[in-house]
Scaffold this motif. Structure first.
Motif, short mmCIF file in Angstrom:
data_model
loop_
_atom_site.label_atom_id
_atom_site.label_comp_id
_atom_site.label_asym_id
_atom_site.label_seq_id
_atom_site.Cartn_x
_atom_site.Cartn_y
_atom_site.Cartn_z
N MET A 93 0.80 -1.22 0.00
CA MET A 93 0.00 0.00 0.00
C MET A 93 0.83 1.27 0.00
O MET A 93 0.32 2.35 0.29
CB MET A 93 -0.95 -0.01 1.21
CG MET A 93 -1.82 -1.26 1.25
SD MET A 93 -2.98 -1.25 2.61
CE MET A 93 -4.17 -0.05 2.04
N ALA A 94 2.11 1.15 -0.34
CA ALA A 94 3.01 2.30 -0.27
C ALA A 94 2.50 3.47 -1.11
O ALA A 94 2.68 4.63 -0.75
CB ALA A 94 4.41 1.90 -0.72
N PHE A 95 1.82 3.17 -2.20
CA PHE A 95 1.37 4.23 -3.10
C PHE A 95 0.20 5.04 -2.54
O PHE A 95 -0.11 6.10 -3.04
CB PHE A 95 0.96 3.63 -4.45
CG PHE A 95 -0.19 2.70 -4.33
CD1 PHE A 95 -1.49 3.17 -4.51
CD2 PHE A 95 0.01 1.36 -4.02
CE1 PHE A 95 -2.56 2.30 -4.38
CE2 PHE A 95 -1.06 0.50 -3.89
CZ PHE A 95 -2.35 0.98 -4.08
N CYS A 96 -0.48 4.51 -1.51
CA CYS A 96 -1.61 5.27 -0.96
C CYS A 96 -1.50 5.62 0.51
O CYS A 96 -2.27 6.44 1.01
CB CYS A 96 -2.93 4.57 -1.24
SG CYS A 96 -3.11 2.92 -0.56
#
Lengths: 172, 172
Positions: free
Chosen positions: B29-32
């Motif tokens: 979930m690094a992108f959010c």
DNA sequence: TCATGAATAGTCAATACTGACTAATCAGTA
DNA sequence: TACTGATTAGTCAGTATTGACTATTCATGA
């Protein structure tokens, strides 16, 4: 560093004291920056310590003395660097409201759809507010246009998601 | 409270220790979400103190003991409340990169246009990365779709702004 | 003139967040 | 087996941010 960029940019126009800066940001730019009072003073202190801005005690009428800040030549150099860095880059946007989506399947589809319809109303309200904003000076107008573009895109996406959920409800 | 929502949501699946939670968020979930290690442990402590989660010392092989966290019944109630609040609301998005736009007229139009073209490349790269992301479990996929939708909208808007600037350059 | 509330200007203690560090274990390899 | 680097697990001191507060001045109207 975007708040530093903002404060330096505002001080380029003319010297200002803390409250004046705060007021401008609060009234003209609230929709795109969130700058609390203690944070602003903290940043001003820090930038003064770094030599990017200077200040002198100003007195006006009977009011208590206050610091009037000016940008220094070094500050102007930093401003230009930060501005170029800012324009050339794109920080990935994190939507705080996205995390709920990851768990939307915990609730029933009808309830999720209903809640997202409430979210749609909230987005629509923000869009209307942005569209009715009075014209803002210079580049700030560009930011409002960006907001409007973004909110319309969000509305479209939300509609799509809600529609998909309703199809899944009908098909089950 | 969106990070609390996230951690509670992950702990609903099964008990986990801090590092496991961190790892999942970092890889999936690094992108959010941007959740640093000390922040995660801080939030876990706080939620344990509030009674939303509990923990026991777990031991595995020769490894040092570690806390395995579980969601409590009260935590489940909080989770459901936070989830409904999250889905029904829309926190206005602040784009850090917008502030530069307010001062774009400080630079010459050709330079601004050139810098924004670099920004466009950065957006395009993020879009390509999102489009090539391997399929993610359940609701996380929905967030990726949202990101893709958003990045495409950003690209469209940026193109429009750059084009307008170039017309102004040609017309001057 | 003298309360009363709004505007002005800022501070401070407490909370939240992060970079940098510690320390143990494990896997590979020389 | 003894060394090296990666992985696991977490802590801590320092930085950033905020809610709540203080204190002065100004406008007003009873």
């Amino acid at each position: 560093m975007e708040r530093e960029l903002l404060l330096l940019g505002l001080l380029r126009a003319h010297g200002m004291h803390g409250y004046q800066l705060l007021e401008f940001v609060d009234t003209q730019m609230a929709f795109c920056v969130d700058l609390k009072k203690p944070t602003a003073y903290f940043l001003l202190d820090k930038m003064a310590a770094a030599g990017w801005i200077s200040f002198e005690q100003g007195q006006e009428g009977n009011r208590p003395p206050r610091r009037v800040y000016h940008i220094t030549p070094e500050g102007e150099v930093v401003f230009q660097r930060l501005l170029r860095e800012n324009l050339a880059s794109y920080a990935p946007t994190r939507f705080a409201t996205d995390i709920g989506l990851a768990f939307a399947d915990v609730l029933s589809k009808p309830e999720s759809a209903h809640l997202l319809e409430q979210r749609r109303i909230a987005v629509q309200e923000q869009l209307t507010a942005a569209q009715n904003a009075p014209p803002h000076p210079g580049g700030v107008q560009l930011i409002i246009e960006h907001q409007i573009h973004h909110l319309m895109s969000e509305l479209q996406w939300l509609n799509d998601v809600i529609k998909r959920m309703q199809i899944q409800i009908a098909g089950s």
